[in-house]
Design a protein around this motif. Structure first.
Motif, PDB file in Angstrom:
ATOM      1  N   SER A 140       0.874  -1.027  -0.101  1.00  0.00           N
ATOM      2  CA  SER A 140      -0.027   0.099   0.147  1.00  0.00           C
ATOM      3  C   SER A 140       0.845   1.233   0.055  1.00  0.00           C
ATOM      4  N   GLY A 141       0.318   2.486  -0.147  1.00  0.00           N
ATOM      5  CA  GLY A 141       0.982   3.702   0.076  1.00  0.00           C
ATOM      6  C   GLY A 141       1.378   3.999   1.315  1.00  0.00           C
ATOM      7  N   TYR A 142       0.546   3.274   2.324  1.00  0.00           N
ATOM      8  CA  TYR A 142       1.165   3.582   3.618  1.00  0.00           C
ATOM      9  C   TYR A 142       2.553   2.724   3.710  1.00  0.00           C
TER      10      TYR A 142
ATOM     11  N   HIS B 158       0.929  13.583   5.472  1.00  0.00           N
ATOM     12  CA  HIS B 158       0.046  12.360   5.703  1.00  0.00           C
ATOM     13  C   HIS B 158       0.425  11.527   6.812  1.00  0.00           C
TER      14      HIS B 158
ATOM     15  N   SER C 113       0.817   8.497   7.047  1.00  0.00           N
ATOM     16  CA  SER C 113       1.991   7.468   6.991  1.00  0.00           C
ATOM     17  C   SER C 113       3.191   8.135   6.865  1.00  0.00           C
TER      18      SER C 113
ATOM     19  N   ASP D 138       4.599  15.714   1.541  1.00  0.00           N
ATOM     20  CA  ASP D 138       3.782  15.407   0.682  1.00  0.00           C
ATOM     21  C   ASP D 138       3.754  16.577  -0.531  1.00  0.00           C
TER      22      ASP D 138
ATOM     23  N   ASP E 181       6.044  12.163  -1.478  1.00  0.00           N
ATOM     24  CA  ASP E 181       4.855  11.432  -1.558  1.00  0.00           C
ATOM     25  C   ASP E 181       3.890  12.207  -2.691  1.00  0.00           C
TER      26      ASP E 181
ATOM     27  N   ALA F  75       0.906  10.877  -3.430  1.00  0.00           N
ATOM     28  CA  ALA F  75      -0.234   9.961  -3.599  1.00  0.00           C
ATOM     29  C   ALA F  75      -1.262  10.778  -4.153  1.00  0.00           C
ATOM     30  N   HIS F  76      -1.591  12.179  -4.134  1.00  0.00           N
ATOM     31  CA  HIS F  76      -2.831  12.649  -4.551  1.00  0.00           C
ATOM     32  C   HIS F  76      -2.480  13.112  -6.002  1.00  0.00           C
TER      33      HIS F  76
ATOM     34  N   THR G  83       0.882   6.087  -4.857  1.00  0.00           N
ATOM     35  CA  THR G  83       0.030   5.052  -4.627  1.00  0.00           C
ATOM     36  C   THR G  83      -0.746   4.674  -5.756  1.00  0.00           C
TER      37      THR G  83
ATOM     38  N   SER H  40      -3.588   3.593  -5.402  1.00  0.00           N
ATOM     39  CA  SER H  40      -5.029   3.292  -5.055  1.00  0.00           C
ATOM     40  C   SER H  40      -5.789   4.475  -5.013  1.00  0.00           C
ATOM     41  N   LYS H  41      -5.123   5.674  -5.861  1.00  0.00           N
ATOM     42  CA  LYS H  41      -6.186   6.973  -6.049  1.00  0.00           C
ATOM     43  C   LYS H  41      -6.304   6.991  -7.386  1.00  0.00           C
TER      44      LYS H  41
HETATM   45  C1  LIG Z   1      -3.783   7.960   0.779  1.00  0.00           C
HETATM   46  C2  LIG Z   1      -2.432   8.215   1.066  1.00  0.00           C
HETATM   47  C3  LIG Z   1      -1.437   7.354   1.305  1.00  0.00           C
HETATM   48  C4  LIG Z   1      -1.672   6.041   1.673  1.00  0.00           C
HETATM   49  O1  LIG Z   1      -2.021   5.134   0.406  1.00  0.00           O
HETATM   50  P1  LIG Z   1      -2.657   3.924   0.408  1.00  0.00           P
HETATM   51  O2  LIG Z   1      -2.146   3.352  -0.921  1.00  0.00           O
HETATM   52  O3  LIG Z   1      -4.136   4.240   0.573  1.00  0.00           O
HETATM   53  O4  LIG Z   1      -2.148   3.284   1.592  1.00  0.00           O
HETATM   54  C5  LIG Z   1      -0.170   7.934   1.536  1.00  0.00           C
HETATM   55  N1  LIG Z   1       0.120   9.304   1.391  1.00  0.00           N
HETATM   56  C6  LIG Z   1      -0.707  10.165   1.331  1.00  0.00           C
HETATM   57  C7  LIG Z   1      -0.253  11.467   0.976  1.00  0.00           C
HETATM   58  C8  LIG Z   1      -2.002   9.655   0.842  1.00  0.00           C
HETATM   59  O5  LIG Z   1      -3.083  10.806   0.709  1.00  0.00           O
END
Ligand SMILES: *Cc1c(COP(=O)(O)O)cnc(C)c1O
Length: 390
Positions: free
Chosen positions: A108-110, A134, A136, A177, A206, A208-209, A237, A239-240
């Motif tokens: 996962s991203g976490y 975030h 994580s 982030d 990171d 992620a978004h 990630t 997952s988004k």
């Molecule tokens: C959602 C998110 C994560 C976690 O990603 P997952 O794949 O959902 O575990 C990590 N960092 C940021 C900035 C996020 O928004």
């Protein structure tokens, strides 16, 4: 309940009284991107599926094919027997996508954030972690044996001073982030690169978004701000916007080798299901060939932000960012506004402390490229209306 945990009753009551207890609900996702909650059909303005790929037929077909060929689970960690051809292909495609020599996958991203930070930063090092990062990233910093310094991206002089003080440490890492999801603002990466280079620090970012959302080719804020070659460690990630599951890191071959050897959240966790990898690879194709998705997303996000601001709402953040927070103040007010919007057919998030500072509870609306301009206009009007009455 067992006597041993009887204290939980009181603690949970405290949370409920403060309006801070989390609710859990069941969602029935529909193929058109809407969802059913409590028997009511809602337009989804809350999930992170920015590009509408999680239910795209091409991703579904890729996932089904991989599942039929390889089964539902990877059955072991990547280092044992979990790294299938779908994992190898996705690693290659992610490295290519970000223009980096290599990539590694995480569950996962976490896990990517925790595993990468703890693999790199050791006891003689100093980690500089943004205050609004975030959870994580913060957990990765806390779990690391390094000294931890918290900084704010609107107070970068103090980051510089702290870096100066840490010049005798073995190594310095600045962790950020690229999109701060609570305020929807972007990290000033060129300035952070300058600062990191001046103080011999390594940047860990990171996206992620931002992956699939920002930059001409969807490579994130690093691409948008033209600093991709200046960032050593890029985390993302799947997952988004990519619509699947999993985390990844791209960078030099040496970085990726190191993580294969040291990142505990990767080594001691089962590899992703092949289906998740196949879907993510299919998403990278869509991201490369359908840039209109990013363009529509930016246009709708801009429209919503401008409409809400015109109504007098407090809406922070980057104009084109698909995360649109509306600050409402107290937690009860955020929850009441979200419930009222639900009655009108809109599903939006209500974000409360401790996720955000006290007094800044907010609605968090996320725009998807599948939302029509009319839907966005109607939602803005509904938000304006509902906030009058709560
Ligand atoms: C959602 C998110 C994560 C976690 O990603 P997952 O794949 O959902 O575990 C990590 N960092 C940021 C900035 C996020 O928004």
């Amino acid at each position: 309940m067992s006597q041993q945990l009887s204290w939980l009753n009181n603690e949970l009551d405290d949370l409920r009284r403060a309006g801070l207890a989390r609710r859990r609900r069941e969602f029935i996702p529909l193929s058109d991107g809407s969802c059913v909650v409590n028997g009511r059909r809602l337009i989804d303005f809350a999930s992170n599926d920015y590009l509408g790929l999680a239910r795209d037929p091409r991703l579904i077909a890729a996932a089904v094919k991989a599942t039929q060929e390889a089964g539902t689970g990877a059955s072991s960690s990547a280092l044992i027997s979990g790294r299938t051809e779908w994992h190898v292909e996705l690693e290659r495609r992610l490295a290519e996508f970000e223009g980096q020599p290599a990539a590694i996958l995480f569950p996962s991203g976490y896990a990517a954030n925790v595993g990468t930070i703890t693999a790199l930063a050791e006891s003689d090092d100093v980690l500089f972690c943004n205050r609004f990062n975030h959870a994580s990233l913060i957990d990765g910093c806390r779990l690391s044996k390094s000294r931890l310094v918290i900084y704010r991206h609107d107070e970068l002089e103090s980051l510089e001073r702290e870096l100066e003080k840490a010049r005798d440490a073995r190594r310095r890492y600045v962790v950020t982030d690229t999109v701060f999801s609570m305020d929807a603002d972007l990290a000033p990466l060129p300035i952070l690169c300058d600062i990191a280079e001046r103080h011999d620090a390594t940047l860990i970012v990171d996206e992620a978004h931002a992956t699939g959302v920002f930059g001409e080719r969807g490579r994130g804020v690093a691409e948008l701000q033209q600093v991709e070659h200046r960032i050593a460690v890029r985390i993302g990630t799947l997952s988004k916007a990519i619509g699947s599951l999993g985390g990844f890191v791209t960078g030099s071959a040496e970085l990726i080798d190191w993580l294969w050897n040291k990142a505990r959240t990767q080594m001691f966790s089962t590899a992703l299901p092949p289906a998740a990898c196949a879907a993510a690879t299919a998403a990278l194709d869509v991201i490369a060939t359908e840039p209109f998705r990013r363009e529509v997303l930016a246009a709708r996000s801009t429209q919503l932000r401008q409409s809400l601001r015109a109504l007098g709402c407090e809406v922070p953040g980057e104009l084109t960012c698909p995360i649109v927070p509306v600050i409402v103040g107290e937690p009860d007010r955020a929850v009441a506004a979200a419930s009222k919007l639900e009655e009108r057919g809109y599903f939006v998030g209500a974000i409360r402390p401790p996720t955000v500072p006290h007094g800044t509870s907010r609605l968090r609306i996320t725009v998807h490229c599948g939302h029509t301009s009319d839907e966005v206009a109607a939602l803005a009007a509904a938000v304006g209306d509902v906030l009058q009455g709560v």
